[in-house]
Design an enzyme around this catalytic site. Structure first.
Site, PDB file in Angstrom:
ATOM      1  N   ASP A 193       0.831  -1.191  -0.197  1.00 39.62           N
ATOM      2  CA  ASP A 193      -0.027   0.037   0.063  1.00 39.62           C
ATOM      3  C   ASP A 193       0.686   1.390   0.048  1.00 39.62           C
ATOM      4  O   ASP A 193       1.969   1.230   0.458  1.00 39.62           O
ATOM      5  CB  ASP A 193      -0.853  -0.034   1.380  1.00 39.62           C
ATOM      6  CG  ASP A 193      -1.988  -1.198   1.069  1.00 39.62           C
ATOM      7  OD1 ASP A 193      -2.133  -1.461   0.212  1.00 39.62           O
ATOM      8  OD2 ASP A 193      -2.445  -1.495   2.439  1.00 39.62           O
ATOM      9  N   ASP A 223      -6.071   1.504   8.344  1.00 38.14           N
ATOM     10  CA  ASP A 223      -4.743   2.150   8.401  1.00 38.14           C
ATOM     11  C   ASP A 223      -5.092   3.673   8.591  1.00 38.14           C
ATOM     12  O   ASP A 223      -6.265   4.183   8.461  1.00 38.14           O
ATOM     13  CB  ASP A 223      -3.874   1.950   7.281  1.00 38.14           C
ATOM     14  CG  ASP A 223      -4.348   2.269   5.829  1.00 38.14           C
ATOM     15  OD1 ASP A 223      -5.164   3.266   5.897  1.00 38.14           O
ATOM     16  OD2 ASP A 223      -4.048   1.476   5.052  1.00 38.14           O
ATOM     17  N   TYR A 229       6.998  -8.294   8.646  1.00 35.56           N
ATOM     18  CA  TYR A 229       6.836  -6.983   8.544  1.00 35.56           C
ATOM     19  C   TYR A 229       7.069  -6.219  10.136  1.00 35.56           C
ATOM     20  O   TYR A 229       7.065  -6.829  11.206  1.00 35.56           O
ATOM     21  CB  TYR A 229       5.205  -6.619   8.587  1.00 35.56           C
ATOM     22  CG  TYR A 229       4.846  -7.057   6.925  1.00 35.56           C
ATOM     23  CD1 TYR A 229       4.839  -5.866   5.872  1.00 35.56           C
ATOM     24  CD2 TYR A 229       4.399  -8.457   6.759  1.00 35.56           C
ATOM     25  CE1 TYR A 229       4.293  -6.282   4.638  1.00 35.56           C
ATOM     26  CE2 TYR A 229       4.011  -8.778   5.455  1.00 35.56           C
ATOM     27  CZ  TYR A 229       3.794  -7.935   4.689  1.00 35.56           C
ATOM     28  OH  TYR A 229       3.366  -8.246   3.313  1.00 35.56           O
TER      29      TYR A 229
END
Length: 301
Positions: free
Chosen positions: A47, A89, A75
């Site tokens: 993203d 998010d 991550y």
């Protein structure tokens, strides 16, 4: 009439450290333009909010991109507790806020343990997953929500790296198909306050790690030869598959799509070489025959 090429024939894998604020496709196009490559694709999008490791395949390396998509990932994520957004998010609209309860480190660690192992996860509406031919994020932007089936994933490890008020910094090792935004939301819900991702960085994909990656700025500062020296060989992601070495005559037969009879005990997928030249992927059949499956053409145009 043959399609006119718009760049050079370049074959190999580049590890890009994608910067914040750009889509994976834009990052791909920037690198493709920089290398003047006629064919390139990325393996597993990030993203715009996310930075970090984005492997880019040039030329014939696109034929191994499927293997890389299946790789496990790592991550580092910062989760803000007490906030829920429509996208999961910080880019989304806040739809709910809740007070963050007083939690001990032991309580947080116990919560994280609930997500380690084989679990099921419902994909978020803001994702590229398709249902009935439509990408979920396209429906979400129209204000629509559809039922999504939970999918099996594996979380191998979650480490709590830092805790500062309502912020949790986590190190997550996971299987393909894991949505970190959904994981953050689920952790927040289990803690009783909700959560959303405010920072996300991919540190590893399969055997490749962020320390080996280059930023677009670093690549722009390099000479052409230095850029090309950053490329990883096409067969590197599949070097765990057994290899067979062929004579030039056998290699020519394989290139023409013919089966060969070989004297070896292998069965299943194999990498095919003639000398040091990588030819592609084949399959050793039970009758001792080698069948070509995917031929790689990396000769200069």
């Amino acid at each position: 009439m043959a399609k006119r090429k718009n760049g050079r024939d370049i074959h190999g894998i580049l590890l890009l450290d994608k910067r914040l604020g750009v889509s994976s496709n834009r990052a791909l196009q920037e690198v493709k333009h920089l290398f003047n490559a006629n064919k390139a694709g990325h393996t597993g999008s990030l993203d715009p909010l996310a930075s970090g490791l984005l492997p880019i395949c040039f030329g014939e390396a696109t034929k191994v991109s499927g293997f890389m998509l299946d790789d496990d990932k790592r991550y580092q994520v910062v989760v803000r507790l007490g906030v829920v957004t429509d996208t999961g998010d910080a880019e989304g609209q806040v739809i709910k806020t809740r007070p963050v309860p007083s939690l001990s480190d032991d309580e947080i660690l116990a919560c994280l343990e609930n997500f380690v192992g084989d679990i099921e996860q419902v994909p978020p509406m803001y994702s590229a997953l398709k249902i009935n031919g439509k990408k979920l994020y396209e429906l979400a932007r129209q204000g629509k929500s559809v039922e999504r089936k939970a999918r099996p994933i594996t979380i191998y490890k979650i480490n709590l790296l830092n805790r500062q008020e309502a912020l949790l910094t986590l190190d997550v090792w996971c299987s393909k198909g894991t949505y970190i935004r959904t994981l953050a939301e689920d952790i927040g819900e289990r803690l009783g306050c909700g959560g959303t991702v405010i920072e996300l960085r991919r540190l590893a994909a399969g055997r490749f790690v962020i320390d080996e990656a280059k930023t677009i700025e670093q690549l722009q500062a390099m000479s052409e030869n230095e850029q090309l020296n950053c490329l990883i060989p096409v067969d590197k992601p599949i070097d765990s598959i057994p290899a067979v070495d062929l004579s030039e005559e056998q290699a020519n037969s394989i290139k023409q799509g013919q089966n060969l009879t070989l004297k070896n005990s292998l069965e299943g997928p194999v990498r095919m070489y003639t000398g040091r030249q990588f030819l592609g992927l084949g399959e050793m059949l039970m009758d001792g025959k080698l069948a070509p499956k995917k031929i790689f053409n990396m000769s200069p145009s």
